[in-house]
Design a protein around this motif. Sequence first.
Motif, short mmCIF file in Angstrom:
data_model
loop_
_atom_site.label_atom_id
_atom_site.label_comp_id
_atom_site.label_asym_id
_atom_site.label_seq_id
_atom_site.Cartn_x
_atom_site.Cartn_y
_atom_site.Cartn_z
N MET A 164 38.24 12.13 -58.36
CA MET A 164 39.68 12.35 -58.43
C MET A 164 39.95 13.84 -58.61
SD MET A 164 40.61 9.22 -58.16
CE MET A 164 42.36 9.32 -58.52
N GLN A 165 40.38 14.47 -57.52
CA GLN A 165 40.61 15.90 -57.58
C GLN A 165 41.72 16.28 -58.55
OE1 GLN A 165 41.21 17.33 -53.59
NE2 GLN A 165 39.07 17.08 -53.02
N SER A 166 42.74 15.43 -58.66
CA SER A 166 43.86 15.74 -59.54
C SER A 166 43.44 15.77 -61.01
CB SER A 166 44.98 14.71 -59.36
OG SER A 166 44.50 13.40 -59.63
N ALA A 167 42.42 14.97 -61.36
CA ALA A 167 41.95 14.92 -62.74
C ALA A 167 40.62 15.63 -62.94
CB ALA A 167 41.81 13.46 -63.19
N SER A 168 40.04 16.12 -61.83
CA SER A 168 38.74 16.81 -61.87
C SER A 168 37.66 15.97 -62.54
CB SER A 168 38.88 18.16 -62.59
OG SER A 168 39.79 19.01 -61.92
N GLN A 169 37.62 14.69 -62.19
CA GLN A 169 36.61 13.79 -62.74
C GLN A 169 36.44 12.59 -61.83
OE1 GLN A 169 38.30 12.66 -66.55
NE2 GLN A 169 39.37 10.92 -65.67
N MET A 170 35.37 11.84 -62.07
CA MET A 170 35.13 10.63 -61.31
C MET A 170 36.13 9.55 -61.71
SD MET A 170 32.70 11.48 -59.33
CE MET A 170 32.23 9.91 -58.62
N TRP A 171 36.32 8.63 -60.78
CA TRP A 171 37.24 7.52 -61.04
C TRP A 171 36.84 6.76 -62.30
CZ3 TRP A 171 41.75 5.39 -59.43
CH2 TRP A 171 42.00 4.06 -59.80
N SER A 172 37.83 6.37 -63.08
CA SER A 172 37.58 5.61 -64.30
C SER A 172 38.68 4.57 -64.47
CB SER A 172 37.54 6.54 -65.52
OG SER A 172 37.52 5.80 -66.72
N TYR A 173 38.33 3.44 -65.07
CA TYR A 173 39.31 2.40 -65.35
C TYR A 173 39.89 2.52 -66.76
CZ TYR A 173 38.19 -0.05 -61.04
OH TYR A 173 38.03 -0.37 -59.72
N THR A 174 39.72 3.66 -67.38
CA THR A 174 40.22 3.85 -68.74
C THR A 174 41.73 3.68 -68.82
OG1 THR A 174 38.42 5.40 -69.20
CG2 THR A 174 40.31 5.45 -70.70
N GLN A 175 42.44 4.23 -67.82
CA GLN A 175 43.90 4.16 -67.82
C GLN A 175 44.44 2.86 -67.24
OE1 GLN A 175 45.81 6.47 -69.34
NE2 GLN A 175 43.89 7.50 -69.90
N SER A 176 43.62 2.14 -66.51
CA SER A 176 44.07 0.88 -65.90
C SER A 176 42.97 -0.17 -65.99
CB SER A 176 44.47 1.11 -64.44
OG SER A 176 43.41 1.74 -63.73
#
Length: 259
Positions: free
Chosen positions: A31-43
């Motif tokens: 995820m370029q907007s968050a500068s990190q790999m995808w995570s399900y932490t928020q969803s």
Amino acid sequence: MCDNSRFYSFSVFDVKPRVTVDKWACDNRYMQSASQMWSYTQSPFFQEPASWMSDIAGTSCVILKTPAQVGKTESILNFFGWICEYDRANTMLILDTQKSGEKMSKNRIRPFLRETCGINNPKNAVKTPDKSNSVMNIGLGSGANLLICSAKSASDLRSTPVKYLLMDELDAWPEELKGEGDPVQLALQRQMRYRGMAVMTSTPTGFDGRIYKQYLQGTQQTWCAVCDCGELLPCRWDDISFDGDTPFITCPQCGQILA
């Protein structure tokens, strides 16, 4: 009798083992907007449904009845990424209107396929003879295409057989296409040739809406928050209170507040 010491075997290319959609997203989507790999932490509520969106799960249809603006489109994109990685087959995404499809293709799907999957997809939609009905056709490679269609166009829904079928915002679909019948049934006929996967999603509009009726035909699972005491708390409007602008749920078992 052969002398086994003289026979050597080796592998140049190992077959990459298939994983579920949620595992693929966490391992491969940056995820370029968050500068990190995808995570399900928020969803976290989308992780289990994503684990069923693949041929290794043995599921034929996943139905998501969700609120608006909680990450449903991201789950659809993750499924596209899994398809590109493991099973490039004809795929159809149907939205409520042609305009919605064009907007989603331009702003979300094509950037995702280019940046995450390395697919340089065409900029122009493929037009049908009837200029009022258009379908965007994105090449996925290996002879497969992603077709983005309108639920209001019978010609779009009859366009081609597909293995993977995604139907978004079902409650905004017309009840019937004149002279053609139910658009959902028309869409499902695209899969008669394949043993594929269908995904239905929508923000519900009422108990008589399409997504709620489809939800009742499935396992009817509901995402729950988990209290420290172990109580499962379904996130229903009747159970949510507000402290100013902050929503919270009170555990009926122990009284703990979860914000």
